[in-house]
Design an enzyme around this catalytic site. Structure first.
Site, PDB file in Angstrom:
ATOM      1  N   THR A   1       7.712  -0.156   3.626  1.00 10.90           N
ATOM      2  CA  THR A   1       8.266   1.381   3.624  1.00 10.90           C
ATOM      3  C   THR A   1       9.266   1.442   2.750  1.00 10.90           C
ATOM      4  OG1 THR A   1       6.852   2.326   5.469  1.00 10.90           O
ATOM      5  CG2 THR A   1       8.951   3.552   4.575  1.00 10.90           C
TER       6      THR A   1
ATOM      7  N   PHE B   1       0.647  -1.106   0.042  1.00 12.79           N
ATOM      8  CA  PHE B   1       0.036  -0.121   0.061  1.00 12.79           C
ATOM      9  C   PHE B   1       0.925   1.285   0.058  1.00 12.79           C
ATOM     10  CE2 PHE B   1       0.783  -0.228   4.528  1.00 12.79           C
ATOM     11  CZ  PHE B   1       0.851   1.118   4.937  1.00 12.79           C
ATOM     12  N   LYS B   2       2.104   1.176   0.369  1.00  8.41           N
ATOM     13  CA  LYS B   2       2.993   2.357   0.484  1.00  8.41           C
ATOM     14  C   LYS B   2       3.515   2.826  -0.868  1.00  8.41           C
ATOM     15  CE  LYS B   2       3.810   1.176   5.429  1.00  8.41           C
ATOM     16  NZ  LYS B   2       4.865   0.857   6.299  1.00  8.41           N
ATOM     17  N   ASP B   3       3.212   2.168  -1.941  1.00  9.27           N
ATOM     18  CA  ASP B   3       3.445   2.642  -3.175  1.00  9.27           C
ATOM     19  C   ASP B   3       3.014   3.951  -3.498  1.00  9.27           C
ATOM     20  OD1 ASP B   3       5.127   0.497  -3.999  1.00  9.27           O
ATOM     21  OD2 ASP B   3       3.637  -0.711  -4.408  1.00  9.27           O
TER      22      ASP B   3
END
Length: 434
Positions: free
Chosen positions: A141, A106-108
């Protein structure tokens, strides 16, 4: 838009300063002075909009005063070259799959958005000085930031990660890249890595030597774009006729993702309530029960990306709701799960539905299974592809999770990392020599 520090002792900052500095001078986190409400017509028509168009409307409310509109649209559309679908798991539980970006996590979105926004400000300044990004990671991350910034001119990234405490595939995603990415393997836990990053920002000598910023969720440009996900989830659920009485559940470690969701709620996002799902690192869960925030050293769990004992973004949540435990606990519920409970959830969900949860998503799914009330529909975030935790998932479920081609490519690279103690003096000496 101007930004103030959660500690209240730093000068008011522009967006550019908040992005480039990362952390305020008083060690507080930057917060926007105003959170703009989105118009009713936006929500009336959101179900017919594409993810990119939804995100552009949200980004304009956050950043439109400080970034040229055409440039902002380019940044958003470049960041979102993929979709994040909603999948039905049970009649009342859906999952928002946030793992369709370059590193399958999701951190993309936040990492790529920040890389492009930082590059935009560097070009506006016309400076030749290199910007050095420091990022601590407990898992995803590091890979998202490293790949989001890979090859970006004028920026060098240092990824600090705890030795032996990230999954092998996660480690491959940021230790095999080279170019403008340096991986630093710290002999400690995630909180030690985060402490090194924060200490670096506060060291005057080091900051005179090199221009530093952070790409952790402490940076407003990293965490705010994650709000895009929640508007998109609402749009997809509204298209299904399931948006009334909607509960969003977010597996939470450093609390950047749920913090972005809460900012979305302040902008008018019609979510009834939120649940922060924790592993055994239950600091926020206990705060909800007692009203006392008592950080402690993190413990290692199956859901390693959530192994955080002092979540930075609690300060933002606390500030957002006027430091009121009553307001926070009335909107946000909590849940906490042991490793054994996570394993049991993964097995149950797979046997009953066929859906493969990773350990982090399992916390979110179980929190909804335990906490949904009559008439509510829940959406939990599946924050990373289960193949990123292949050894654990295979062992727990007795299956052979297929590794996507993008992950296989990372695994074929050669590890390049710098060994480091958790002593700040060692880290400072290293950076002073580069």
């Amino acid at each position: 838009m101007k930004y103030y520090s959660t500690n209240g002792k730093a000068p008011i900052a522009t967006l550019e300063k908040a992005v480039v500095k990362g952390l305020a001078e008083d060690r507080g986190l930057y917060m926007p002075q105003e959170i703009k409400k989105l118009p009713k017509v936006f929500f009336d028509n959101i179900q017919d909009m594409k993810f990119q168009d939804i995100a552009y409307n949200v980004a304009s409310a956050f950043f439109g005063e400080d970034v040229d509109q055409d440039a902002l649209q380019d940044i958003v559309f470049d960041t979102l070259s993929f979709d994040c679908p909603v999948q039905k798991v049970t009649d009342s539980i859906y999952t928002l799959e946030l793992f369709h970006g370059p590193t399958l996590a999701f951190k993309d979105v936040g990492a790529r958005f920040m890389a492009r926004l930082l590059q935009y400000f560097i070009r506006q300044e016309g400076t030749q000085e290199q910007v050095n990004v420091l990022v601590a990671t407990s898992g995803d991350t590091g890979s998202a930031v490293a790949n989001g910034f890979l090859g970006v001119d004028g920026i060098h990234v240092y990824v600090l990660y705890p030795k032996g405490k990230v999954s092998p595939i996660q480690e491959c995603q940021f230790t095999t890249l080279g170019k403008n990415i340096t991986a630093i393997e710290v002999d400690g836990v995630f909180d030690d890595c985060q402490a090194l990053v924060k200490s670096a920002f506060m060291d005057d000598e080091l900051n005179r030597h090199m221009k530093l910023t952070s790409a952790n969720s402490i940076n407003v440009a990293r965490f705010l774009p994650q709000a895009f996900y929640y508007f998109n989830a609402y749009a997809r659920m509204k298209a299904l006729g399931k948006a009334d009485n909607l509960v969003m559940c977010v597996p939470s470690g450093n609390f950047g993702n749920i913090c972005a969701a809460l900012f979305g709620h302040e902008m008018g996002l019609p979510v009834k309530r939120f649940i922060a799902a924790n592993n055994a690192n239950d600091i926020f869960y206990k705060y909800l029960q007692t009203g006392k925030y008592e950080p402690k050293p993190s413990v290692q769990t199956l859901a390693n990306a959530m192994d955080v004992g002092d979540p930075s973004n609690f300060a933002r949540i606390y500030d957002l709701y006027g430091k009121s435990h009553e307001r926070i606990s009335s909107l946000i519920g909590g849940a906490t799960y042991t490793d054994d409970e996570i394993r049991q959830t993964m097995r149950q969900c797979y046997s009953q539905t066929g859906y493969i949860l990773d350990p982090h998503g399992a916390c979110g799914y179980q929190a909804l299974a335990d906490g949904l009330q009559t008439g509510e529909v829940g959406v939990f975030c599946e924050t990373a592809h289960p193949a990123k935790f292949k050894e654990k998932v295979d062992e727990i479920l007795g299956i052979d999770v297929e590794i996507p081609a993008r992950l296989k490519a990372f695994m074929e690279g050669e590890k390049q990392s710098v060994s480091m103690t958790k002593d700040f003096a060692d880290f400072k000496n290293y950076l002073m020599r580069v």
